[in-house]
Design a protein around this motif. Structure first.
Motif, PDB file in Angstrom:
ATOM      1  N   CYS A  74       0.813  -1.227   0.000  1.00 43.55           N
ATOM      2  CA  CYS A  74       0.000   0.000   0.000  1.00 43.55           C
ATOM      3  C   CYS A  74       0.839   1.266   0.000  1.00 43.55           C
ATOM      4  CB  CYS A  74      -0.906   0.035   1.231  1.00 43.55           C
ATOM      5  SG  CYS A  74      -2.240  -1.136   1.214  1.00 43.55           S
ATOM      6  N   CYS A  75       1.937   1.258   0.723  1.00 45.20           N
ATOM      7  CA  CYS A  75       2.615   2.519   1.055  1.00 45.20           C
ATOM      8  C   CYS A  75       3.966   2.718   0.388  1.00 45.20           C
ATOM      9  CB  CYS A  75       2.818   2.608   2.568  1.00 45.20           C
ATOM     10  SG  CYS A  75       1.324   2.419   3.540  1.00 45.20           S
ATOM     11  N   TYR A  76       4.654   1.646   0.028  1.00 43.69           N
ATOM     12  CA  TYR A  76       6.042   1.812  -0.403  1.00 43.69           C
ATOM     13  C   TYR A  76       6.108   2.130  -1.902  1.00 43.69           C
ATOM     14  CZ  TYR A  76       8.052   0.393   4.060  1.00 43.69           C
ATOM     15  OH  TYR A  76       8.421   0.351   5.377  1.00 43.69           O
ATOM     16  N   PRO A  77       6.720   3.258  -2.256  1.00 43.08           N
ATOM     17  CA  PRO A  77       6.752   3.654  -3.677  1.00 43.08           C
ATOM     18  C   PRO A  77       7.463   2.634  -4.562  1.00 43.08           C
ATOM     19  CG  PRO A  77       8.222   5.032  -2.365  1.00 43.08           C
ATOM     20  CD  PRO A  77       7.401   4.251  -1.395  1.00 43.08           C
ATOM     21  N   VAL A  78       8.384   1.873  -3.982  1.00 44.47           N
ATOM     22  CA  VAL A  78       9.136   0.924  -4.814  1.00 44.47           C
ATOM     23  C   VAL A  78       8.204  -0.102  -5.473  1.00 44.47           C
ATOM     24  CG1 VAL A  78       9.641  -0.623  -2.862  1.00 44.47           C
ATOM     25  CG2 VAL A  78      11.096  -0.665  -4.894  1.00 44.47           C
ATOM     26  N   ILE A  79       7.142  -0.507  -4.786  1.00 40.31           N
ATOM     27  CA  ILE A  79       6.271  -1.525  -5.382  1.00 40.31           C
ATOM     28  C   ILE A  79       5.492  -0.954  -6.571  1.00 40.31           C
ATOM     29  CG2 ILE A  79       4.377  -3.140  -4.939  1.00 40.31           C
ATOM     30  CD1 ILE A  79       7.142  -3.814  -3.654  1.00 40.31           C
ATOM     31  N   GLU A  97       5.179   9.639 -10.317  1.00 34.05           N
ATOM     32  CA  GLU A  97       4.434   9.293  -9.096  1.00 34.05           C
ATOM     33  C   GLU A  97       5.349   9.039  -7.898  1.00 34.05           C
ATOM     34  OE1 GLU A  97       2.246   5.672  -9.591  1.00 34.05           O
ATOM     35  OE2 GLU A  97       0.947   6.033  -7.867  1.00 34.05           O
ATOM     36  N   THR A  98       6.529   8.458  -8.151  1.00 34.87           N
ATOM     37  CA  THR A  98       7.365   7.980  -7.040  1.00 34.87           C
ATOM     38  C   THR A  98       8.742   8.630  -6.964  1.00 34.87           C
ATOM     39  OG1 THR A  98       8.396   6.199  -8.329  1.00 34.87           O
ATOM     40  CG2 THR A  98       6.263   5.716  -7.297  1.00 34.87           C
ATOM     41  N   GLY A  99       9.183   9.279  -8.042  1.00 34.68           N
ATOM     42  CA  GLY A  99      10.543   9.796  -8.072  1.00 34.68           C
ATOM     43  C   GLY A  99      11.579   8.752  -8.423  1.00 34.68           C
TER      44      GLY A  99
END
Length: 295
Positions: A145-150, A181-183
């Motif tokens: 849910c929270c980790y941008p890597v996924i 979205e995540t950098g």
């Protein structure tokens, strides 16, 4: 400003912006009347892929076990409807044979969907790596849910399959959606093994010809880039040559390390933060800032 002057400035700007001569260098290919893939459609495709790969997290319907088959089936059917249209748009500047293009776009879509089970298997190893690599993580749910890597890796692993299927433009557009979205900037041409994770994520760059093994962890700000470009007789960069690093298995690269060029980082290596690495690193090495002169 007078009304007449405002109108004059607006007309001048509109005339310039619509002048074909001013667009000559930025019109795509040689068919300016052909539409390119739609950003909004690709965003929906990404959402559908995430919903199919992680249905209990990204599906709008929050399906239980008894309805999973129905919901996944519906989302796959939607994917099968809209993805071919975008693949046709990506290819349409390269051929005039619309019937053959339509047929190939439908085939590629089915081939991609057939690969999604393996994509999910690999993503589960990425979730496991992120969980095991972060003491702050309390559950797989939190990771997904929270980790941008996924999110970044989901986009990348789908885009990489499309890249392998020979689809132009769309793979890069999909990874750039994740970048925004995540950098995290991962080129779809890069090859990345299982159990891969990026802690925090922001500012990580992974170049097009990178090869990364299994059990590799990067921290924020890491660059796996090209050292320099070979130039052709006209002084332009030569395309398509290997120019990014190869990382083996079981490697940790700490924040803001910069690894450049077609060098090899051996297995079981730790590279400290804020270091430039431009030469091969033997297996089993631990490189810290004070060791930089030995590289």
């Amino acid at each position: 400003m007078s009304v007449n002057k405002e109108q004059h400035l607006l007309n001048k700007a509109i005339n310039y912006l619509s002048d074909p001569d001013q667009l000559r260098d930025i019109i795509h290919e040689e068919k300016p009347d052909v539409s390119l893939p739609s950003q909004s459609a690709l965003q929906e495709i990404v959402s559908l892929c995430r919903a199919v790969l992680f249905p209990t997290f990204y599906s709008n319907a929050l399906p239980d076990e008894s309805s999973l088959l129905f919901h996944v089936g519906m989302e796959v059917e939607r994917l099968r409807k809209i993805l071919p249209e975008q693949i046709e748009a990506a290819f349409c500047t390269r051929t005039d044979d619309k019937n053959a293009l339509k047929k190939r776009a439908a085939e590629i879509t089915v081939e991609l969907i057939a690969k999604l089970p393996d994509v999910r298997k690999t993503l589960i190893t990425d979730v496991e790596a992120a969980y095991n690599g972060d003491p702050a993580a309390e559950s797989y749910d939190e990771i997904i849910c929270c980790y941008p890597v996924i999110k970044a890796l989901t986009n990348y692993r789908v885009a990489h399959e499309l890249h392998l299927l020979g689809v132009p433009l769309i793979p890069r557009l999909i990874t750039e959606l994740a970048h925004s979205e995540t950098g995290i900037d991962i080129h779809p041409g890069a090859t990345i093994g299982t159990h891969f994770t990026i802690d925090h994520g922001t500012g990580v760059v992974i170049g097009a010809t990178c090869i990364i093994g299994n059990n590799v962890k990067l921290y924020q700000g890491v660059t796996l880039g090209a050292k320099s470009f070979c130039l052709d007789e006209n002084g332009n960069p030569v395309k398509g040559i290997p120019r990014h690093p190869i990382l083996g298995n079981n490697i940790v690269v700490y924040s803001n390390a910069t690894i450049l060029g077609r060098i090899t980082i051996g297995d079981n290596v730790v590279i400290g933060g804020n270091i430039w690495v431009t030469n091969d690193v033997p297996a089993g090495s631990v490189i810290r800032q004070g060791d930089a002169k030995t590289m």
